[in-house]
Enzyme design. Sequence first.
Site, PDB file in Angstrom:
ATOM      1  N   CYS A  18      10.399   1.268   2.142  1.00 37.75           N
ATOM      2  CA  CYS A  18      11.445   0.139   2.689  1.00 37.75           C
ATOM      3  C   CYS A  18      12.827   0.663   2.513  1.00 37.75           C
ATOM      4  O   CYS A  18      13.636   0.114   3.227  1.00 37.75           O
ATOM      5  CB  CYS A  18      11.159  -0.819   1.625  1.00 37.75           C
ATOM      6  SG  CYS A  18       9.574  -1.893   1.685  1.00 37.75           S
ATOM      7  N   GLU A  53      10.872  -8.320  -3.365  1.00 38.10           N
ATOM      8  CA  GLU A  53      11.176  -6.961  -2.831  1.00 38.10           C
ATOM      9  C   GLU A  53      10.614  -6.639  -1.381  1.00 38.10           C
ATOM     10  O   GLU A  53       9.609  -6.319  -1.167  1.00 38.10           O
ATOM     11  CB  GLU A  53      11.045  -5.684  -3.770  1.00 38.10           C
ATOM     12  CG  GLU A  53      11.746  -4.515  -3.299  1.00 38.10           C
ATOM     13  CD  GLU A  53      11.083  -3.514  -2.456  1.00 38.10           C
ATOM     14  OE1 GLU A  53      11.397  -3.428  -1.082  1.00 38.10           O
ATOM     15  OE2 GLU A  53      10.426  -2.575  -3.077  1.00 38.10           O
ATOM     16  N   TRP A  56       0.788  -1.213  -0.059  1.00 40.21           N
ATOM     17  CA  TRP A  56      -0.018   0.058  -0.068  1.00 40.21           C
ATOM     18  C   TRP A  56       0.939   1.198   0.059  1.00 40.21           C
ATOM     19  O   TRP A  56       0.330   2.370  -0.272  1.00 40.21           O
ATOM     20  CB  TRP A  56      -0.767  -0.199   1.119  1.00 40.21           C
ATOM     21  CG  TRP A  56      -0.003  -0.377   2.424  1.00 40.21           C
ATOM     22  CD1 TRP A  56      -0.082  -1.347   3.168  1.00 40.21           C
ATOM     23  CD2 TRP A  56       0.615   0.573   3.190  1.00 40.21           C
ATOM     24  NE1 TRP A  56       0.826  -1.248   4.385  1.00 40.21           N
ATOM     25  CE2 TRP A  56       1.211  -0.028   4.328  1.00 40.21           C
ATOM     26  CE3 TRP A  56       0.991   1.897   3.054  1.00 40.21           C
ATOM     27  CZ2 TRP A  56       1.988   0.635   5.044  1.00 40.21           C
ATOM     28  CZ3 TRP A  56       1.794   2.650   4.223  1.00 40.21           C
ATOM     29  CH2 TRP A  56       2.373   1.975   5.208  1.00 40.21           C
ATOM     30  N   ASN A  57       2.081   1.322   0.323  1.00 41.20           N
ATOM     31  CA  ASN A  57       2.760   2.459   0.729  1.00 41.20           C
ATOM     32  C   ASN A  57       3.172   3.267  -0.645  1.00 41.20           C
ATOM     33  O   ASN A  57       3.365   4.275  -0.300  1.00 41.20           O
ATOM     34  CB  ASN A  57       4.097   2.100   1.606  1.00 41.20           C
ATOM     35  CG  ASN A  57       5.013   1.235   0.585  1.00 41.20           C
ATOM     36  OD1 ASN A  57       4.779   0.359  -0.034  1.00 41.20           O
ATOM     37  ND2 ASN A  57       6.343   1.266   1.222  1.00 41.20           N
ATOM     38  N   GLY A  90       6.772  -6.541  -0.219  1.00 40.98           N
ATOM     39  CA  GLY A  90       5.937  -6.521   1.097  1.00 40.98           C
ATOM     40  C   GLY A  90       6.885  -7.124   2.064  1.00 40.98           C
ATOM     41  O   GLY A  90       8.282  -6.759   2.159  1.00 40.98           O
ATOM     42  N   SER A  91       6.147  -7.521   3.299  1.00 40.96           N
ATOM     43  CA  SER A  91       6.845  -7.959   4.478  1.00 40.96           C
ATOM     44  C   SER A  91       7.766  -9.288   4.259  1.00 40.96           C
ATOM     45  O   SER A  91       7.381 -10.110   3.165  1.00 40.96           O
ATOM     46  CB  SER A  91       5.829  -8.511   5.568  1.00 40.96           C
ATOM     47  OG  SER A  91       5.210  -9.525   5.184  1.00 40.96           O
ATOM     48  N   HIS A 106      -3.665  -6.169  -5.029  1.00 38.29           N
ATOM     49  CA  HIS A 106      -3.127  -4.939  -4.073  1.00 38.29           C
ATOM     50  C   HIS A 106      -3.548  -5.182  -2.827  1.00 38.29           C
ATOM     51  O   HIS A 106      -4.440  -5.972  -2.290  1.00 38.29           O
ATOM     52  CB  HIS A 106      -3.448  -3.673  -4.801  1.00 38.29           C
ATOM     53  CG  HIS A 106      -2.485  -2.762  -4.888  1.00 38.29           C
ATOM     54  ND1 HIS A 106      -1.690  -2.343  -4.061  1.00 38.29           N
ATOM     55  CD2 HIS A 106      -2.412  -1.605  -5.850  1.00 38.29           C
ATOM     56  CE1 HIS A 106      -1.004  -1.269  -4.318  1.00 38.29           C
ATOM     57  NE2 HIS A 106      -1.470  -0.843  -5.207  1.00 38.29           N
ATOM     58  N   ALA A 107      -2.791  -4.309  -1.786  1.00 37.29           N
ATOM     59  CA  ALA A 107      -3.170  -4.223  -0.544  1.00 37.29           C
ATOM     60  C   ALA A 107      -4.553  -3.807  -0.377  1.00 37.29           C
ATOM     61  O   ALA A 107      -5.081  -2.975  -1.103  1.00 37.29           O
ATOM     62  CB  ALA A 107      -2.146  -3.359   0.109  1.00 37.29           C
TER      63      ALA A 107
END
Length: 462
Positions: A263, A229, A131-132, A207-208, A156-157
Amino acid sequence: MQLTTTDPTTEDDIETYEYHDDADLDRMLDASADRFASWRDRLITERQALVGSIADVLRENEDEYAELMTEEMGKPVSQARGEIQKCAWVCEFYAERAAEFLQDERVGVHPEARTKVSYEPLGPLVAVMPWNYPFWQVLRVAAPTLAAGNTMLLSHAPNVTGCATAVERILADAGFPEGVFQTLVVDTDAIHDAVADDRVAAATLTGSVRAGRAVAETAGNNLKPSVLELGGSDPFVVLDDAHLDRACEVAAQARVNNNGQACIAAKRFIVHEDVYEEFRDGLVREMESLTVGDPREENTDVGPIARADLLDTLETQVKETVDAGATVLTGGEALDREGYFFEPTVLEEIPEESPAACDELFGPVASLFRVGSEEEAMELANDTDYGLGASVWTGDLERGERLAGEFEAGAAFVNELVQSHPKLPFGGVKNSGYGRELAADGIREFTNKKTVWVSPADGLDD
């Protein structure tokens, strides 16, 4: 099943969306696979032209898309416009360079044989995006992937579902055929089902670490290539000969850009003891000068954290770090106001095993560390499970370039803000992931690098 997006500035609901069910997902996978058969055969010049048309649509509607981004995830609107402009740039870049990056490479092996390496599209790609940077993360993948002749399914988020559907409309407005790019509104189980499906050729995720491991496991179990990533705990190393005024100014920007939720944001500020106090005081001044508030206002520097649960996580990380013995130089708490706001914060005297030393803090929180030597600085910089970006600040450019080579990171910058650039490959090492986006690497990641060897019918002479 439904999901509702929420404005992190006001905490008001924005819009409710219906999830795609199993039948919807099956239909969309069919459409992606069917369209791939004809899309891959389009002239690359035609695919390039359509990618270039995305930039035109973005520029024509820049304010609309920026305002949507600000509403859904709280990015200051001036930064949101910058994100849309960067998306247009990456589309124009691949519209110009895709054919060059994908042209056959002739390789001399034998004087009577014709040998080459060709780059052919793989098929439908599932892209799981965060989302960022809700437009940039998608389009930096979509532009090269679609130009190469692949099709794409975006998951997507949930909190930026409006942005996700907007991107699909943008590509339709740019002239892309139906089925080339589709937005999936699905839960986690459905994402893994899609990645595992025989109609899908590859997967990518930003993401995470947890999400990356899960998608990589699904892709690996089904023998499909993937690019990840993931997070970062980027070091910002300030040496004893750094130009401190600029280092302090960029340090604050590097920490709070996108409300501190990037990130590649600088997170650990590792400072030589000879300049530690001066840098510390300068960074605190810069952080305290920032305007925190409504991201729709042009003068806002720092908006809200994107979701309530993310604000709770950040609060917990800071509290645990302070309880372990860290000192708060400024900030340190969530703001007592409507929305998910956290004060720009600087911590020092941070214990080794505390969250601010080990974890990725996603928010406007800077962690300061004092070191006694260049060697100690580099040891601490690399003492992390992450390896996305890193920077070093010094007046000696030869020294800086030498130390850039010592960072365990996908990107190393000397006297500059860590950033992604369409002309440079982007990605990480260690728990920050693998594979590369952007530049030539970004368009070749999801191609079949095929060796072609042609010998005369009567064979080669000895």
